[in-house]
Design a protein around this motif. Structure first.
Motif, PDB file in Angstrom:
ATOM      1  N   UNK A  89       6.344  -8.790   1.400  1.00 29.83           N
ATOM      2  CA  UNK A  89       6.352 -10.075   2.079  1.00 29.83           C
ATOM      3  C   UNK A  89       4.920 -10.481   2.408  1.00 29.83           C
ATOM      4  N   UNK A  90       4.766 -11.728   2.821  1.00 33.89           N
ATOM      5  CA  UNK A  90       3.446 -12.208   3.195  1.00 33.89           C
ATOM      6  C   UNK A  90       2.897 -11.397   4.383  1.00 33.89           C
ATOM      7  N   UNK A  91       3.765 -11.102   5.346  1.00 39.51           N
ATOM      8  CA  UNK A  91       3.336 -10.316   6.505  1.00 39.51           C
ATOM      9  C   UNK A  91       2.899  -8.914   6.085  1.00 39.51           C
ATOM     10  N   UNK A  92       3.637  -8.301   5.152  1.00 41.50           N
ATOM     11  CA  UNK A  92       3.273  -6.961   4.686  1.00 41.50           C
ATOM     12  C   UNK A  92       1.932  -6.992   3.961  1.00 41.50           C
ATOM     13  N   UNK A  93       1.698  -8.033   3.174  1.00 42.11           N
ATOM     14  CA  UNK A  93       0.420  -8.154   2.478  1.00 42.11           C
ATOM     15  C   UNK A  93      -0.727  -8.343   3.470  1.00 42.11           C
ATOM     16  N   UNK A  94      -0.493  -9.119   4.528  1.00 47.71           N
ATOM     17  CA  UNK A  94      -1.532  -9.302   5.547  1.00 47.71           C
ATOM     18  C   UNK A  94      -1.833  -7.988   6.255  1.00 47.71           C
ATOM     19  N   UNK A  95      -0.791  -7.237   6.584  1.00 49.69           N
ATOM     20  CA  UNK A  95      -1.002  -5.934   7.232  1.00 49.69           C
ATOM     21  C   UNK A  95      -1.727  -4.977   6.302  1.00 49.69           C
ATOM     22  N   UNK A  96      -1.318  -4.953   5.044  1.00 44.26           N
ATOM     23  CA  UNK A  96      -1.957  -4.056   4.081  1.00 44.26           C
ATOM     24  C   UNK A  96      -3.414  -4.443   3.876  1.00 44.26           C
ATOM     25  N   UNK A  97      -3.692  -5.732   3.850  1.00 42.48           N
ATOM     26  CA  UNK A  97      -5.072  -6.184   3.701  1.00 42.48           C
ATOM     27  C   UNK A  97      -5.933  -5.777   4.880  1.00 42.48           C
ATOM     28  N   UNK A  98      -5.402  -5.930   6.083  1.00 45.51           N
ATOM     29  CA  UNK A  98      -6.128  -5.496   7.275  1.00 45.51           C
ATOM     30  C   UNK A  98      -6.345  -3.998   7.299  1.00 45.51           C
ATOM     31  N   UNK A  99      -5.337  -3.259   6.873  1.00 51.42           N
ATOM     32  CA  UNK A  99      -5.468  -1.798   6.793  1.00 51.42           C
ATOM     33  C   UNK A  99      -6.535  -1.400   5.791  1.00 51.42           C
ATOM     34  N   UNK A 100      -6.518  -2.047   4.643  1.00 45.11           N
ATOM     35  CA  UNK A 100      -7.480  -1.686   3.599  1.00 45.11           C
ATOM     36  C   UNK A 100      -8.902  -2.018   4.028  1.00 45.11           C
ATOM     37  N   UNK A 101      -9.072  -3.144   4.709  1.00 47.56           N
ATOM     38  CA  UNK A 101     -10.405  -3.575   5.115  1.00 47.56           C
ATOM     39  C   UNK A 101     -10.989  -2.703   6.224  1.00 47.56           C
ATOM     40  N   UNK A 102     -10.149  -2.288   7.177  1.00 47.49           N
ATOM     41  CA  UNK A 102     -10.653  -1.593   8.365  1.00 47.49           C
ATOM     42  C   UNK A 102     -10.012  -0.225   8.550  1.00 47.49           C
ATOM     43  N   UNK A 103      -9.811   0.523   7.508  1.00 46.02           N
ATOM     44  CA  UNK A 103      -9.155   1.810   7.684  1.00 46.02           C
ATOM     45  C   UNK A 103     -10.134   2.889   8.095  1.00 46.02           C
ATOM     46  N   UNK A 104      -9.766   3.879   8.852  1.00 46.87           N
ATOM     47  CA  UNK A 104      -8.474   4.001   9.526  1.00 46.87           C
ATOM     48  C   UNK A 104      -8.393   3.054  10.719  1.00 46.87           C
ATOM     49  N   UNK A 105      -7.183   2.592  10.983  1.00 41.01           N
ATOM     50  CA  UNK A 105      -6.984   1.600  12.032  1.00 41.01           C
ATOM     51  C   UNK A 105      -5.686   1.895  12.769  1.00 41.01           C
ATOM     52  N   UNK A 106      -5.667   1.581  14.042  1.00 42.92           N
ATOM     53  CA  UNK A 106      -4.469   1.760  14.858  1.00 42.92           C
ATOM     54  C   UNK A 106      -3.538   0.571  14.687  1.00 42.92           C
ATOM     55  N   UNK A 107      -2.265   0.806  14.898  1.00 37.98           N
ATOM     56  CA  UNK A 107      -1.292  -0.278  14.833  1.00 37.98           C
ATOM     57  C   UNK A 107      -1.624  -1.352  15.855  1.00 37.98           C
ATOM     58  N   UNK A 108      -2.034  -0.948  17.039  1.00 43.49           N
ATOM     59  CA  UNK A 108      -2.385  -1.909  18.084  1.00 43.49           C
ATOM     60  C   UNK A 108      -3.554  -2.798  17.665  1.00 43.49           C
ATOM     61  N   UNK A 109      -4.493  -2.243  16.913  1.00 39.99           N
ATOM     62  CA  UNK A 109      -5.621  -3.040  16.427  1.00 39.99           C
ATOM     63  C   UNK A 109      -5.165  -4.075  15.402  1.00 39.99           C
ATOM     64  N   UNK A 110      -4.243  -3.693  14.537  1.00 39.81           N
ATOM     65  CA  UNK A 110      -3.709  -4.647  13.562  1.00 39.81           C
ATOM     66  C   UNK A 110      -2.962  -5.760  14.287  1.00 39.81           C
TER      67      UNK A 110
ATOM     68  N   UNK B 195      -3.519  -6.799  17.280  1.00 37.35           N
ATOM     69  CA  UNK B 195      -4.500  -7.647  17.961  1.00 37.35           C
ATOM     70  C   UNK B 195      -5.148  -8.623  16.975  1.00 37.35           C
ATOM     71  N   UNK B 196      -5.405  -8.175  15.753  1.00 33.21           N
ATOM     72  CA  UNK B 196      -6.002  -9.046  14.741  1.00 33.21           C
ATOM     73  C   UNK B 196      -5.021 -10.137  14.324  1.00 33.21           C
ATOM     74  N   UNK B 197      -3.785  -9.750  14.050  1.00 35.02           N
ATOM     75  CA  UNK B 197      -2.788 -10.708  13.564  1.00 35.02           C
ATOM     76  C   UNK B 197      -2.147 -11.515  14.682  1.00 35.02           C
ATOM     77  N   UNK B 198      -2.073 -10.956  15.881  1.00 34.22           N
ATOM     78  CA  UNK B 198      -1.463 -11.664  17.000  1.00 34.22           C
ATOM     79  C   UNK B 198       0.045 -11.543  17.073  1.00 34.22           C
ATOM     80  N   UNK B 199       0.625 -10.682  16.260  1.00 30.10           N
ATOM     81  CA  UNK B 199       2.077 -10.461  16.267  1.00 30.10           C
ATOM     82  C   UNK B 199       2.349  -8.970  16.127  1.00 30.10           C
ATOM     83  N   UNK B 200       3.566  -8.556  16.507  1.00 29.14           N
ATOM     84  CA  UNK B 200       3.968  -7.159  16.356  1.00 29.14           C
ATOM     85  C   UNK B 200       4.108  -6.830  14.867  1.00 29.14           C
ATOM     86  N   UNK B 201       3.636  -5.670  14.472  1.00 30.73           N
ATOM     87  CA  UNK B 201       3.668  -5.330  13.045  1.00 30.73           C
ATOM     88  C   UNK B 201       4.215  -3.933  12.794  1.00 30.73           C
ATOM     89  N   UNK B 202       4.852  -3.330  13.763  1.00 27.82           N
ATOM     90  CA  UNK B 202       5.382  -1.983  13.585  1.00 27.82           C
ATOM     91  C   UNK B 202       6.390  -1.875  12.457  1.00 27.82           C
TER      92      UNK B 202
END
Length: 88
Positions: A24-45, A47-54
């Motif tokens: 999904x678009x949300x999954x691609x956004x999360x994956x992109x954020x993970x790839x750009x700033x890895x390792x990263x915490x879920x809370x950081x993702x 905070x970047x996106x502004x929505x829950x992503x668990x």
């Protein structure tokens, strides 16, 4: 799963190691954020996106695209990294 060797080929058709790779678009956004700033915490993702992503991270983990890299301390939340960056 345990089964008789004679019936293994029948049951093999019902099981699959391949997971639907559509994201999904949300999954691609999360994956992109993970790839750009890895390792990263879920809370950081979040905070970047502004929505829950668990849930989307869990789906990415089920598709073996993201994994838990570890924890910097015992009580700290998990750090996530991409499993196969070329898949995005």
């Amino acid at each position: 799963m345990l089964t008789l060797p004679d019936l293994a080929s029948i049951f093999a058709n019902f099981t699959s190691d391949e997971v639907d790779a559509k994201l999904t678009k949300a999954a691609l956004e999360n994956a992109g954020g993970l790839r750009y700033k890895q390792p990263i915490l879920r809370a950081d993702i979040e905070a970047i996106r502004g929505v829950a992503c668990g849930e989307t991270i869990r789906n990415l983990m089920e598709k073996h695209l993201v994994r838990i890299a570890g924890r910097s301390r015992r009580t700290r939340p998990a750090d996530f990294v991409t499993e196969r960056p070329s898949d995005f």
